[in-house]
Design a protein around this motif. Structure first.
Motif, PDB file in Angstrom:
ATOM      1  N   LEU A  28       0.708  -1.351   0.191  1.00 30.35           N
ATOM      2  CA  LEU A  28      -0.001  -0.047   0.223  1.00 30.35           C
ATOM      3  C   LEU A  28       1.088   1.420  -0.406  1.00 30.35           C
ATOM      4  O   LEU A  28       0.773   2.150  -0.779  1.00 30.35           O
ATOM      5  N   PHE A  29       1.729   1.549   0.920  1.00 26.84           N
ATOM      6  CA  PHE A  29       2.802   2.355   0.977  1.00 26.84           C
ATOM      7  C   PHE A  29       3.705   2.493  -0.452  1.00 26.84           C
ATOM      8  O   PHE A  29       3.616   3.358  -0.947  1.00 26.84           O
ATOM      9  N   PHE A  30       3.722   1.525  -0.627  1.00 31.97           N
ATOM     10  CA  PHE A  30       5.100   1.621  -2.097  1.00 31.97           C
ATOM     11  C   PHE A  30       3.690   2.044  -3.119  1.00 31.97           C
ATOM     12  O   PHE A  30       4.231   3.463  -3.485  1.00 31.97           O
ATOM     13  N   PHE A  31       2.430   2.217  -3.462  1.00 28.81           N
ATOM     14  CA  PHE A  31       1.824   2.828  -4.477  1.00 28.81           C
ATOM     15  C   PHE A  31       1.364   4.124  -4.565  1.00 28.81           C
ATOM     16  O   PHE A  31       1.140   4.886  -5.130  1.00 28.81           O
TER      17      PHE A  31
ATOM     18  N   LEU B  21      -5.558  -0.751   0.072  1.00 23.79           N
ATOM     19  CA  LEU B  21      -4.552  -0.892  -1.384  1.00 23.79           C
ATOM     20  C   LEU B  21      -5.641  -0.681  -2.498  1.00 23.79           C
ATOM     21  O   LEU B  21      -4.878  -0.393  -3.722  1.00 23.79           O
ATOM     22  N   ILE B  22      -6.457  -1.623  -2.880  1.00 23.27           N
ATOM     23  CA  ILE B  22      -7.000  -1.415  -3.907  1.00 23.27           C
ATOM     24  C   ILE B  22      -7.310  -0.091  -4.201  1.00 23.27           C
ATOM     25  O   ILE B  22      -7.678   0.300  -5.106  1.00 23.27           O
ATOM     26  N   PHE B  23      -7.997  -0.023  -2.853  1.00 16.41           N
ATOM     27  CA  PHE B  23      -9.215   1.901  -3.058  1.00 16.41           C
ATOM     28  C   PHE B  23      -8.227   2.853  -3.948  1.00 16.41           C
ATOM     29  O   PHE B  23      -7.256   3.684  -5.248  1.00 16.41           O
ATOM     30  N   PHE B  24      -6.177   2.875  -3.332  1.00 15.68           N
ATOM     31  CA  PHE B  24      -5.530   3.436  -4.088  1.00 15.68           C
ATOM     32  C   PHE B  24      -4.676   2.640  -5.574  1.00 15.68           C
ATOM     33  O   PHE B  24      -4.581   3.399  -6.116  1.00 15.68           O
ATOM     34  N   LEU B  25      -4.839   1.295  -5.685  1.00 12.34           N
ATOM     35  CA  LEU B  25      -4.378   1.546  -7.311  1.00 12.34           C
ATOM     36  C   LEU B  25      -5.858   1.495  -8.344  1.00 12.34           C
ATOM     37  O   LEU B  25      -5.434   2.314  -9.618  1.00 12.34           O
ATOM     38  N   THR B  28      -5.203   5.936  -8.282  1.00 18.58           N
ATOM     39  CA  THR B  28      -4.479   6.786  -8.874  1.00 18.58           C
ATOM     40  C   THR B  28      -3.689   6.516  -9.890  1.00 18.58           C
ATOM     41  O   THR B  28      -3.966   5.389 -10.623  1.00 18.58           O
ATOM     42  N   THR B  29      -2.812   7.019 -10.807  1.00 24.53           N
ATOM     43  CA  THR B  29      -2.154   6.767 -11.794  1.00 24.53           C
ATOM     44  C   THR B  29      -0.442   6.859 -11.630  1.00 24.53           C
ATOM     45  O   THR B  29      -0.183   7.155 -10.628  1.00 24.53           O
ATOM     46  N   MET B  30      -0.183   5.621 -12.404  1.00 26.22           N
ATOM     47  CA  MET B  30       1.324   5.374 -12.382  1.00 26.22           C
ATOM     48  C   MET B  30       2.077   6.359 -13.100  1.00 26.22           C
ATOM     49  O   MET B  30       3.233   6.662 -13.341  1.00 26.22           O
TER      50      MET B  30
END
Lengths: 156, 192
Positions: A28-31, B21-25, B28-30
């Motif tokens: 999570l922190f990585f992303f 984690l899934i929320f941030f995935l 956000t864009t990479m």
């Protein structure tokens, strides 16, 4: 008795999942660190052209985006390239107010560094892009960045 | 040790973390935004006097028409040759009188250098595709970047983009200016 003991020995040991949250948090922190928030929902398709002489855009807070391309919902909006500013379709006449609003959001000292990133679909004709550029000149937003991907121009 | 605090069940911790984690995935864009940065010319003041005309030998005219064909200095050109042609024009190694003049300027950190007075004039039609426009812009930028690299390597032994000292970067920038001018758009309505 002997039979019971034999069955007990066959049991698979329980996997310790206590560190699983830690692993997920690490991911999570990585992303969170490597990615940036999506600010707008795109209504236009912008498949960017490729170029080699590119520079990364730094200081995202100083960058405003203008999207130009054919609408994604072509059944509703047609296939003619349209301009998108923040979260809605716009026309060239809307650009001055958009730029001044974006400029207000930046501290006065950094306003000269404001950059307009033009995300334009590769199949767009230059006419609409020229109109946008002229309008940007009129409102003195002179730093533009033609957004491209890294790649050979002949691969376009 | 009379009373032990009851152990908190941390079994759902992983689920919570997964949710975040899934929320941030999703939100956000990479991708890092990259592109060709350009300064647009300031708007024309109608009261300002007409600028002095630039000599013809100092202008490198690149035209792109509505069918994405190139016209370089009056000759049909190819995108593959544009970079070389631009470099030749800006360098003018043989001091050809039809190619741009050079002025000797005293630049800090570099000493006396010959600076080309050449200007690239890029003009496109309203019907030119954006892809072609970017390709041309890219080749012109590449030519200037290569010239800067060459000068930087010769003087400082490093590529231009590897220079860290701001003064040196500015010196090279002055010696090889980014002289790309875009013509005022003309209303030719659909080309010729």
């Amino acid at each position: 008795m002997a039979r019971f003991r034999k069955e007990e020995g066959k049991k698979t040991p329980k996997i310790n999942t206590a560190s699983l949250p830690d692993i997920i948090f690490m991911l999570l922190f990585f992303f969170m660190v490597t990615t940036t928030m999506r600010e707008t929902t795109l209504f236009v398709r912008t498949s960017l052209p490729q170029a080699t002489e590119i520079q990364p855009l730094e200081r995202r807070s100083l960058v405003s985006f203008i999207y130009i391309g054919p609408p994604i919902q072509s059944q509703v909006y047609g296939t003619e390239p349209r301009i998108q500013l923040s979260d809605s379709f716009a026309s060239v006449a809307d650009i001055p107010s958009y730029i001044s609003a974006e400029r207000e959001a930046i501290s006065e000292a950094e306003r000269p560094l404001m950059t307009i990133s033009l995300k334009v679909d590769r199949d767009t004709r230059m006419g609409i892009v020229t109109d946008v550029k002229q309008e940007l000149r009129n409102v003195n937003a002179l730093r533009v960045n033609y957004s491209t991907l890294r790649g050979d121009v002949t691969g376009n | 040790m009379a009373r032990m605090t009851p152990e908190i069940n941390a079994g759902s911790m992983a689920d919570i973390a997964f949710l975040l984690l899934i929320f941030f995935l999703v939100t956000t864009t990479m991708d890092v935004d990259t592109g060709i940065t350009r300064m647009l010319p300031p708007p024309i003041d109608p009261a300002a006097p007409e600028p002095p005309p630039v000599r013809e030998r100092n202008v490198f005219v690149v035209l792109v028409d509505r069918n994405d064909r190139l016209l370089v200095e009056g000759q049909p050109g190819r995108i593959e040759d544009l970079r070389r042609q631009t470099k030749e024009f800006l360098e003018n190694p043989a001091n050809d009188p039809t190619m741009p003049e050079k002025v000797t300027r005293d630049i800090e950190h570099l000493g006396e250098v010959e600076v080309s007075r050449g200007v690239i004039s890029l003009q496109n039609d309203r019907g030119t595709s954006y892809e072609m426009y970017i390709a041309v812009q890219n080749e012109l930028t590449a030519a200037i970047n290569e010239l800067r690299d060459e000068l930087s390597r010769e003087r400082f032994g490093r590529r231009f983009r590897d220079l860290t000292d701001e003064d040196l970067v500015n010196a090279i920038r002055q010696a090889v200016p980014m002289a790309i001018s875009e013509a005022e758009p003309k209303d030719i309505e659909g080309g010729r």
